[in-house]
Design a protein around this motif. Structure first.
Motif, PDB file in Angstrom:
ATOM      1  N   LEU A 158       0.828  -1.210   0.000  1.00 20.42           N
ATOM      2  CA  LEU A 158       0.000   0.000   0.000  1.00 20.42           C
ATOM      3  C   LEU A 158       0.866   1.266   0.000  1.00 20.42           C
ATOM      4  O   LEU A 158       0.548   2.242  -0.678  1.00 20.42           O
ATOM      5  CB  LEU A 158      -0.919  -0.007   1.228  1.00 20.42           C
ATOM      6  N   ASN A 159       1.982   1.236   0.734  1.00 19.30           N
ATOM      7  CA  ASN A 159       2.856   2.402   0.809  1.00 19.30           C
ATOM      8  C   ASN A 159       3.431   2.755  -0.568  1.00 19.30           C
ATOM      9  O   ASN A 159       3.440   3.926  -0.977  1.00 19.30           O
ATOM     10  CB  ASN A 159       3.991   2.144   1.800  1.00 19.30           C
ATOM     11  N   SER A 160       3.903   1.741  -1.308  1.00 24.13           N
ATOM     12  CA  SER A 160       4.473   2.005  -2.640  1.00 24.13           C
ATOM     13  C   SER A 160       3.377   2.439  -3.621  1.00 24.13           C
ATOM     14  O   SER A 160       3.617   3.272  -4.510  1.00 24.13           O
ATOM     15  CB  SER A 160       5.209   0.766  -3.173  1.00 24.13           C
ATOM     16  N   PHE A 161       2.170   1.899  -3.446  1.00 23.31           N
ATOM     17  CA  PHE A 161       1.031   2.300  -4.278  1.00 23.31           C
ATOM     18  C   PHE A 161       0.706   3.777  -4.041  1.00 23.31           C
ATOM     19  O   PHE A 161       0.538   4.562  -4.978  1.00 23.31           O
ATOM     20  CB  PHE A 161      -0.180   1.416  -3.934  1.00 23.31           C
ATOM     21  N   ASN A 162       0.653   4.166  -2.759  1.00 26.46           N
ATOM     22  CA  ASN A 162       0.391   5.571  -2.426  1.00 26.46           C
ATOM     23  C   ASN A 162       1.487   6.485  -2.970  1.00 26.46           C
ATOM     24  O   ASN A 162       1.217   7.607  -3.415  1.00 26.46           O
ATOM     25  CB  ASN A 162       0.276   5.742  -0.908  1.00 26.46           C
ATOM     26  N   THR A 163       2.725   5.992  -2.946  1.00 26.38           N
ATOM     27  CA  THR A 163       3.859   6.806  -3.414  1.00 26.38           C
ATOM     28  C   THR A 163       3.753   7.102  -4.905  1.00 26.38           C
ATOM     29  O   THR A 163       3.939   8.248  -5.332  1.00 26.38           O
ATOM     30  CB  THR A 163       5.194   6.098  -3.102  1.00 26.38           C
ATOM     31  N   ILE A 164       3.449   6.102  -5.720  1.00 25.48           N
ATOM     32  CA  ILE A 164       3.365   6.340  -7.167  1.00 25.48           C
ATOM     33  C   ILE A 164       2.175   7.248  -7.491  1.00 25.48           C
ATOM     34  O   ILE A 164       2.260   8.119  -8.362  1.00 25.48           O
ATOM     35  CB  ILE A 164       3.296   5.011  -7.969  1.00 25.48           C
ATOM     36  N   LEU A 165       1.077   7.094  -6.756  1.00 24.36           N
ATOM     37  CA  LEU A 165      -0.071   7.992  -6.956  1.00 24.36           C
ATOM     38  C   LEU A 165       0.311   9.425  -6.617  1.00 24.36           C
ATOM     39  O   LEU A 165      -0.049  10.370  -7.332  1.00 24.36           O
ATOM     40  CB  LEU A 165      -1.255   7.548  -6.092  1.00 24.36           C
ATOM     41  N   ASP A 166       1.049   9.588  -5.524  1.00 26.70           N
ATOM     42  CA  ASP A 166       1.479  10.920  -5.090  1.00 26.70           C
ATOM     43  C   ASP A 166       2.398  11.563  -6.117  1.00 26.70           C
ATOM     44  O   ASP A 166       2.276  12.755  -6.425  1.00 26.70           O
ATOM     45  CB  ASP A 166       2.183  10.805  -3.736  1.00 26.70           C
ATOM     46  N   ILE A 167       3.328  10.782  -6.660  1.00 24.33           N
ATOM     47  CA  ILE A 167       4.255  11.296  -7.682  1.00 24.33           C
ATOM     48  C   ILE A 167       3.481  11.776  -8.905  1.00 24.33           C
ATOM     49  O   ILE A 167       3.732  12.869  -9.434  1.00 24.33           O
ATOM     50  CB  ILE A 167       5.282  10.201  -8.073  1.00 24.33           C
ATOM     51  N   LEU A 168       2.539  10.979  -9.359  1.00 26.94           N
ATOM     52  CA  LEU A 168       1.746  11.340 -10.541  1.00 26.94           C
ATOM     53  C   LEU A 168       0.873  12.562 -10.262  1.00 26.94           C
ATOM     54  O   LEU A 168       0.787  13.474 -11.095  1.00 26.94           O
ATOM     55  CB  LEU A 168       0.881  10.158 -10.974  1.00 26.94           C
ATOM     56  N   ASP A 191      -6.551   3.205   1.557  1.00 21.10           N
ATOM     57  CA  ASP A 191      -6.939   3.761   2.845  1.00 21.10           C
ATOM     58  C   ASP A 191      -7.166   5.272   2.730  1.00 21.10           C
ATOM     59  O   ASP A 191      -7.195   5.826   1.618  1.00 21.10           O
ATOM     60  CB  ASP A 191      -5.867   3.438   3.903  1.00 21.10           C
ATOM     61  N   ALA A 192      -7.307   5.931   3.864  1.00 19.01           N
ATOM     62  CA  ALA A 192      -7.561   7.376   3.870  1.00 19.01           C
ATOM     63  C   ALA A 192      -6.416   8.134   3.209  1.00 19.01           C
ATOM     64  O   ALA A 192      -6.636   9.138   2.512  1.00 19.01           O
ATOM     65  CB  ALA A 192      -7.752   7.859   5.310  1.00 19.01           C
ATOM     66  N   VAL A 193      -5.182   7.668   3.405  1.00 16.71           N
ATOM     67  CA  VAL A 193      -4.011   8.323   2.788  1.00 16.71           C
ATOM     68  C   VAL A 193      -4.126   8.273   1.265  1.00 16.71           C
ATOM     69  O   VAL A 193      -3.865   9.262   0.568  1.00 16.71           O
ATOM     70  CB  VAL A 193      -2.700   7.662   3.269  1.00 16.71           C
ATOM     71  N   THR A 194      -4.530   7.111   0.740  1.00 13.61           N
ATOM     72  CA  THR A 194      -4.696   6.951  -0.707  1.00 13.61           C
ATOM     73  C   THR A 194      -5.705   7.963  -1.236  1.00 13.61           C
ATOM     74  O   THR A 194      -5.438   8.662  -2.226  1.00 13.61           O
ATOM     75  CB  THR A 194      -5.198   5.523  -1.039  1.00 13.61           C
ATOM     76  N   TYR A 195      -6.850   8.027  -0.587  1.00 11.38           N
ATOM     77  CA  TYR A 195      -7.886   8.975  -1.024  1.00 11.38           C
ATOM     78  C   TYR A 195      -7.404  10.422  -0.898  1.00 11.38           C
ATOM     79  O   TYR A 195      -7.671  11.248  -1.768  1.00 11.38           O
ATOM     80  CB  TYR A 195      -9.177   8.756  -0.219  1.00 11.38           C
ATOM     81  N   ASN A 196      -6.699  10.733   0.181  1.00  8.30           N
ATOM     82  CA  ASN A 196      -6.186  12.088   0.367  1.00  8.30           C
ATOM     83  C   ASN A 196      -5.277  12.513  -0.788  1.00  8.30           C
ATOM     84  O   ASN A 196      -5.321  13.648  -1.252  1.00  8.30           O
ATOM     85  CB  ASN A 196      -5.398  12.194   1.680  1.00  8.30           C
ATOM     86  N   ILE A 197      -4.456  11.575  -1.260  1.00  2.00           N
ATOM     87  CA  ILE A 197      -3.523  11.865  -2.352  1.00  2.00           C
ATOM     88  C   ILE A 197      -4.288  12.220  -3.623  1.00  2.00           C
ATOM     89  O   ILE A 197      -3.980  13.204  -4.301  1.00  2.00           O
ATOM     90  CB  ILE A 197      -2.586  10.655  -2.591  1.00  2.00           C
ATOM     91  N   VAL A 198      -5.306  11.421  -3.938  1.00  2.00           N
ATOM     92  CA  VAL A 198      -6.056  11.651  -5.181  1.00  2.00           C
ATOM     93  C   VAL A 198      -6.945  12.896  -5.054  1.00  2.00           C
ATOM     94  O   VAL A 198      -7.082  13.675  -6.005  1.00  2.00           O
ATOM     95  CB  VAL A 198      -6.878  10.400  -5.566  1.00  2.00           C
ATOM     96  N   VAL A 199      -7.536  13.092  -3.880  1.00  3.92           N
ATOM     97  CA  VAL A 199      -8.327  14.315  -3.633  1.00  3.92           C
ATOM     98  C   VAL A 199      -7.441  15.540  -3.857  1.00  3.92           C
ATOM     99  O   VAL A 199      -7.816  16.491  -4.546  1.00  3.92           O
ATOM    100  CB  VAL A 199      -8.911  14.317  -2.205  1.00  3.92           C
ATOM    101  N   ASN A 200      -6.252  15.513  -3.265  1.00  5.47           N
ATOM    102  CA  ASN A 200      -5.315  16.632  -3.422  1.00  5.47           C
ATOM    103  C   ASN A 200      -4.914  16.818  -4.883  1.00  5.47           C
ATOM    104  O   ASN A 200      -4.748  17.954  -5.354  1.00  5.47           O
ATOM    105  CB  ASN A 200      -4.073  16.399  -2.555  1.00  5.47           C
TER     106      ASN A 200
END
Length: 478
Positions: A158-168, A191-200
């Motif tokens: 999940l951490n690496s998934f969130n990281t690539i989403l954040d980079i993009l 999780d909430a972090v994942t959604y926060n990244i895409v919302v942002n």
């Protein structure tokens, strides 16, 4: 380095040599060591400059950040040191520099060596590579790095998934991130972090309705929105110019008894200030304390910045002095904002004086500081003074970056003097030597200038350089 009129004298070279010997017996200083490395290719000298430690090596690499070839030479020299071995963090730094130079062959060779030495690569290493691919306009390659992590012995989670989403998302490839999010959120249990990244991400591209839609979806999936979620939405409304919607959203946060923090108030101060509503920004700034939230240095920076841009640098200085009086320690961003404010107001001398205050306050000027001063000197037609500042940078304490070279090269075309265009050509050669890749437009502009002023020989040299950089030139008649 450019052969300026103010070249190193023989006496200063002697002092440099004496200084390099001193480094081996006194406390090693990263800035001094980097200065010596910039002027020497001697592997024996580099290896004996200091008792090397991982922390010192990383400090020196950071000093050489904007001279990629020298940083790589330094790294490779220490790789052959009989008593020193690089750590994973040093590999990460040098991989980052190599990727910035788009030397992907070296990047992957270093990744392979890390694995052979059992130093990695880690998720952080591959995130660095992915981020550099995105910056180079290759987001597909970045996603491929993520999808093929297992090939390098790094598990996906999940951490690496969130990281690539954040980079993009941070590079505004939000649609690509959203497609990846929809495809893999079930597999990685978003999780909430994942959604926060895409919302942002959607807030970054001013698509607040889509961000709100994701916020509702988040709640529907029984994921509790965090303060980060709300702060992202608040910032998104301001970024989209929806000022009243932002204020209404903030009032809703208070009504729902959300924990309002310093980030929330900083967002309001900056948001109101950017649209010119200085009175509202000021009111929020001074109401923070009454609400039990102390402003941070970042809050002061935001307030000072909007005063410089939308009000006056004099009012910004009042706030700056108040900040210092209250015991806050200004950082480089604080000083840079004030310096930019003075320069923008046409008070270049006060900007330069404030840069001296910055040094006396033991806050080191960074590349952004120098770039601001150079840009405004050039805009004011004082190109020689801009070049003087550039020379100071090239001495090694703070090396010029891509923006520095672009600003100066553009300035060389203002007066249309043949000697200025020669300087533009020399700057172009130097920036390539330091590992930067000029745009095709920059190459062609310099070529045009040299040809029009009769410098065909230098123009041919630039054409060869352009071809070697993979920037194919237009067909010119010599």
């Amino acid at each position: 380095m450019l052969r300026w009129k103010a070249t190193l004298s023989s006496s200063s070279i002697c002092r440099l040599k004496r200084g390099s010997k001193t480094l081996t017996t006194s406390a090693p200083d990263a800035a001094s060591i980097a200065s010596v490395i910039l002027k020497s290719d001697s592997e024996a000298q580099i290896q004996t400059l200091a008792p090397w430690t991982p922390d010192l090596v990383n400090q020196v690499v950071k000093r050489l950040w904007n001279h990629g070839p020298k940083a790589l030479h330094f790294f490779k020299t220490l790789d052959r040191h009989p008593a020193y071995a690089h750590t994973a963090s040093s590999y990460d730094h040098i991989i980052d520099i190599s990727a910035r130079m788009r030397d992907y062959k070296t990047v992957w060779a270093l990744v392979a060596k890390m694995r052979a030495l059992r130093l990695g690569p880690s998720q952080k290493t591959l995130a660095i590579v992915a981020e550099r691919y995105v910056a180079a306009g290759k987001p597909d390659r970045a996603v491929r790095v993520f999808m093929n992590m297992h090939e390098h012995g790094v598990p996906q989670d999940l951490n690496s998934f969130n990281t690539i989403l954040d980079i993009l998302c941070k590079s505004k490839r939000v649609e690509m991130a959203y497609e990846l999010f929809k495809m893999l959120r079930g597999r990685f249990r978003a999780d909430a972090v994942t959604y926060n990244i895409v919302v942002n991400g959607f807030c970054l591209i001013k698509r607040t309705p889509k961000a709100l839609e994701l916020l509702k979806e988040m709640v529907g999936r029984r994921l509790e929105p965090t303060l980060t979620t709300y702060n992202s939405m608040l910032k998104g409304f301001f970024r989209a110019g929806q000022v009243e919607e932002a204020w209404g959203f903030f009032l809703q946060m208070k009504k729902r008894k959300c924990e309002i923090d310093v980030v929330t108030y900083t967002t309001l101060v900056h948001g109101f200030g950017v649209v010119g509503e200085i009175k509202r920004a000021k009111k929020v700034f001074y109401e923070m304390v009454g609400a039990g939230v102390l402003p941070s240095v970042v809050t002061y920076n935001a307030y000072i910045q909007v005063l410089c841009k939308k009000d006056s640098v004099e009012h910004a200085m009042v706030v700056f002095e108040e900040m210092v009086r209250k015991g806050y320690v200004p950082n480089s961003t604080t000083y840079n904002v004030i310096i930019r404010g003075f320069c923008h107001a046409g008070e270049m001398e006060r900007g330069v004086e404030f840069m001296e205050r910055m040094k006396s306050d033991e806050c080191e000027a960074n590349v952004q500081t120098y770039n601001v001063v150079i840009r405004y000197f050039c805009d004011a037609g004082e190109i020689e003074r801009g070049l003087d500042v550039f020379r100071k940078m090239s001495e090694g304490k703070c090396l010029p970056n891509l923006d520095t070279y672009n600003v100066l090269i553009s300035a060389m075309f203002v007066r249309k003097k043949p000697e200025d265009l020669l300087v533009a050509g020399k700057l172009l050669v130097e920036m390539v030597d330091r590992g930067f890749l000029p745009r095709k437009f920059t190459f062609n502009r310099v070529l045009d200038g040299l040809l029009l002023t009769g410098n065909q020989g230098f123009a041919k040299e630039i054409m060869r350089l352009q071809s070697s950089c993979g920037r194919l030139p237009r067909h010119f008649r010599m």
